[in-house]
Design a protein around this motif. Structure first.
Motif, PDB file in Angstrom:
ATOM      1  N   VAL A 518       0.842  -1.185   0.000  1.00  0.00           N
ATOM      2  CA  VAL A 518       0.000   0.000   0.000  1.00  0.00           C
ATOM      3  C   VAL A 518       0.883   1.243   0.000  1.00  0.00           C
ATOM      4  N   GLY A 519       0.501   2.204  -0.825  1.00  0.00           N
ATOM      5  CA  GLY A 519       1.288   3.419  -0.911  1.00  0.00           C
ATOM      6  C   GLY A 519       0.712   4.531  -0.071  1.00  0.00           C
ATOM      7  N   LEU A 520       1.507   5.619   0.014  1.00  0.00           N
ATOM      8  CA  LEU A 520       1.051   6.753   0.811  1.00  0.00           C
ATOM      9  C   LEU A 520      -0.179   7.403   0.194  1.00  0.00           C
ATOM     10  N   THR A 521      -0.245   7.416  -1.138  1.00  0.00           N
ATOM     11  CA  THR A 521      -1.422   7.997  -1.796  1.00  0.00           C
ATOM     12  C   THR A 521      -2.679   7.218  -1.440  1.00  0.00           C
ATOM     13  N   GLU A 522      -2.571   5.868  -1.449  1.00  0.00           N
ATOM     14  CA  GLU A 522      -3.717   5.038  -1.085  1.00  0.00           C
ATOM     15  C   GLU A 522      -4.137   5.276   0.370  1.00  0.00           C
ATOM     16  N   LEU A 523      -3.114   5.423   1.249  1.00  0.00           N
ATOM     17  CA  LEU A 523      -3.430   5.651   2.656  1.00  0.00           C
ATOM     18  C   LEU A 523      -4.127   6.995   2.846  1.00  0.00           C
ATOM     19  N   VAL A 524      -3.653   8.002   2.133  1.00  0.00           N
ATOM     20  CA  VAL A 524      -4.300   9.314   2.229  1.00  0.00           C
ATOM     21  C   VAL A 524      -5.743   9.227   1.751  1.00  0.00           C
ATOM     22  N   GLN A 525      -5.964   8.487   0.651  1.00  0.00           N
ATOM     23  CA  GLN A 525      -7.328   8.349   0.138  1.00  0.00           C
ATOM     24  C   GLN A 525      -8.212   7.572   1.103  1.00  0.00           C
ATOM     25  N   ILE A 526      -7.622   6.585   1.788  1.00  0.00           N
ATOM     26  CA  ILE A 526      -8.381   5.832   2.788  1.00  0.00           C
ATOM     27  C   ILE A 526      -8.826   6.754   3.919  1.00  0.00           C
ATOM     28  N   ILE A 527      -7.920   7.659   4.341  1.00  0.00           N
ATOM     29  CA  ILE A 527      -8.281   8.612   5.401  1.00  0.00           C
ATOM     30  C   ILE A 527      -9.438   9.490   4.946  1.00  0.00           C
TER      31      ILE A 527
END
Length: 627
Positions: A518-527
């Protein structure tokens, strides 16, 4: 004698004198006779002449009489022959008349006996018994002196016993036929109960048409339109109902209409006649012919087969028992049926608990629940207690919730795995309205922007929200027709939804966040996604309130824990961002190659440091989308 004068003449001396006197006396008489004859001579002559004439006429008359007698004798011979024939005919007529009279008495006996045999041959046992009774008490006593009648009298007990055995054989055949076709009878009875329940639902919903709040079915229909392409339950939930809706257009015959109860009534009538003669109990025979061994459990669900009415229909022999109970007297009694029902109920519940525990498909559990409810409503309509079945359904509801959670765990995993974790682009108003219809999102600034534009969240937000609603509908489907109060239904739905949010969805989100790739972009979108899902929890509260009609302010109303779930997921994503960012910085620094022995500093920063600054700049640009 001594006093007679003649005696004295013979005894005395006057004999001669007497003779003289006698002679004189004779002469005097002769003269008198002669005078008389002379005086009547002419008449005498005339008389003789007439007599002679009469003699001639008499001779003629004699000849005529003789001739007439001869003719009469000749003519009389034919008459005598005719009279003899007449006498013979009269005798024959009398014999024939006597024979006819005797046959008139015997023929009804023979006809009744022939009718008796014909009735027994055609299995009309009760008319045969009445014929036998009529023959025995009315006809046979009139001709009891005939030998064939004595044979009939001797056969009457055997015939009566034969009728009794044949009627009982027909009853046993009837019971065996009922056992073989009990599934069809039960299916028909359950269809009747389904039609009655549908009619009751239609009648109960009519007052609410045009009201401010939607009914449950209206909400279900609207949801199926909204998430037609994404709902895992849309095709499966309506299977049985669709079939039943098609069947509702056809008139279903009554369960009793499918059964010919004439063998039962014939046997009852026959034994009602025989019981007065022999003290035989028809009820005991009937109970002896219907052992509890006919009770069968529902079909096994361990092989994931669709449950149908057959297994339950076989246990609906009680429909027949109830009909016999209410249409006869003394054949069956309520205590016997209650005992039989308790036995069947315990076996059915045990079998359902065993087999339902192996069922992992919620649609099968729901179909099973619908059949159990239909089965219970059917027998409840016939006066049998079914509270234990509804209590067992509450147990199955917990299992149903678990199967739903397992199914929706797969649904959520598929949604999260297939998501691109980028904002949803919309190119026209139609797509925009479709997404807004699926997920309650309002942003005045976004609406003012021209197309094309983007939603801040990715596709899994409306999909997850729609699936949560579908899960609520699935829970609601199980609660239908369970005779639960609105508060109980609301509590059941909220508890199951809380489990979906706090356990199933939370685990799926945590697994996605903890994935290695999982990338940081995906994590930001999850938030960002979890932030919007957290805001939608109040709409889920309103959604549940609308379909259950239980206000959130009601005492003991369970609250949804979705806010906590999404907050925890967001915090986990933030922790993962910090961890990944620190690891990335460490990797940059570890890859750096510095000249520790350089005589003087360089004019510009290291390329590794420039790359690190560029990476951080682009990463922080992504962070600007966070709340």
């Amino acid at each position: 004698c001594s006093g007679c004068p003649c005696r004295s003449v013979y005894d005395g001396e006057e004999h001669g004198r007497f003779m003289e006197k006698l002679e004189a006396r004779i002469r005097n008489h002769d003269r008198e006779i002669e005078k008389m004859c002379n005086f009547h001579y002419q008449g005498f002559v005339d008389s003789i002449t007439e007599l002679l004439k009469v003699r001639g006429e008499a001779q003629k008359l004699k000849n005529q009489v003789t001739d007439t007698n001869r003719k009469l004798q000749n003519e009389g011979k034919e008459l005598i022959l005719a009279m003899e024939e007449l006498r013979q005919c009269r005798l024959q007529q009398r014999n024939i008349s006597a024979t006819v009279d005797k046959l008139t008495l015997c023929l009804p006996v023979l006809e009744m006996y022939s009718k008796l045999r014909e009735q027994m041959k055609s299995k009309r046992h009760y008319p045969a018994l009445k014929t036998l009774e009529h023959l025995e008490h009315t006809f046979l006593p009139q001709v009891s002196h005939y030998r064939f009648c004595k044979v009939m009298v001797d056969n009457i007990p055997r015939l009566r016993e034969e009728i009794k055995e044949l009627s009982m054989s027909d009853l046993k055949d009837f019971l065996e036929s009922i056992r073989k076709h009990s599934d069809k009878i039960g299916e028909t009875a359950m269809k009747q109960a389904q039609q009655q329940r549908n009619l009751d639902n239609i009648v109960s919903q009519q007052p609410r048409i045009g009201g401010g709040k939607k009914s449950k079915k209206e909400f279900s229909a609207s949801s199926e339109l909204e998430v037609k392409n994404t709902s895992p339950m849309s095709e499966q939930d309506s299977g049985i109902l669709d079939v039943e809706d098609e069947d509702e257009e056809e008139e279903v015959p009554g369960a009793q209409d499918l059964v010919d109860f004439s063998p039962v009534y014939r046997c009852l009538h026959i034994y009602s006649v025989l019981v007065s003669e022999s003290g035989f109990s028809c009820s005991g025979e009937f109970h002896g012919s219907t052992p509890p061994s006919f009770i069968r459990a529902c079909p096994s669900l361990g092989e994931e087969k669709n449950p149908d009415m057959d297994g339950f229909g076989e246990n609906l022999f009680f429909v027949v028992e109830d009909h016999i109970l209410h249409t006869t007297q003394g054949l069956v009694n309520r205590a016997y049926i209650d005992e039989l029902w308790e036995m069947a109920l315990s076996k059915t519940i045990a079998a359902l608990r065993t087999h339902s525990s192996y069922c992992s498909d919620p649609s099968l559990v729901l179909d099973l629940k619908n059949l159990i409810v239909l089965f219970a409503d059917t027998l409840q309509g016939y006066g049998f207690p079914v509270n234990q079945l509804f209590d067992m359904l509450l147990e199955i509801q917990d299992q149903y919730s678990e199967t739903l959670l397992k199914k929706w765990a797969g649904v959520f995993r598929n949604i999260l795995d297939s998501d691109n974790y980028s904002p949803i682009p919309v190119s026209n108003e139609e797509v925009y309205r479709k997404i807004v219809g699926q997920f309650p999102f309002q942003d005045a600034e976004l609406e003012k922007q021209p197309f094309p534009k983007k939603f801040p969240f990715s596709e899994f937000v409306p999909k997850v929200y729609s699936q949560i609603k579908e899960f609520i509908y699935a829970c609601l489907k199980f609660s239908e027709d369970l005779h639960l109060s609105s508060t109980e239904v609301d509590d059941m739905i909220r508890k199951s939804t809380n489990l979906l949010l706090t356990r199933t969805l939370s685990n799926c989100l945590q697994n996605v966040i903890k994935r290695k790739n999982v990338g940081l972009t995906e994590l930001v979108q999850i938030i960002i996604n979890t932030t919007h899902l957290e805001k939608s929890c109040k709409f889920l509260e309103e959604f549940i309130t609308n379909i259950t009609n239980v206000l959130p302010e009601t005492v003991h109303t369970t609250k949804l824990y979705g806010t906590t779930t999404f907050k925890d997921a967001r915090h986990a994503a933030e922790e993962e961002i910090y961890t990944n960012l620190n690891q990335k910085i460490d990797q940059f620094l570890q890859l750096a190659d510095y000249d520790w022995m350089a005589p003087e500093p360089g004019s510009r920063a290291s390329e590794y440091l420039v790359d690190l600054i560029g990476f951080l700049r682009s990463t922080f640009a992504v962070f600007t989308h966070l709340p």
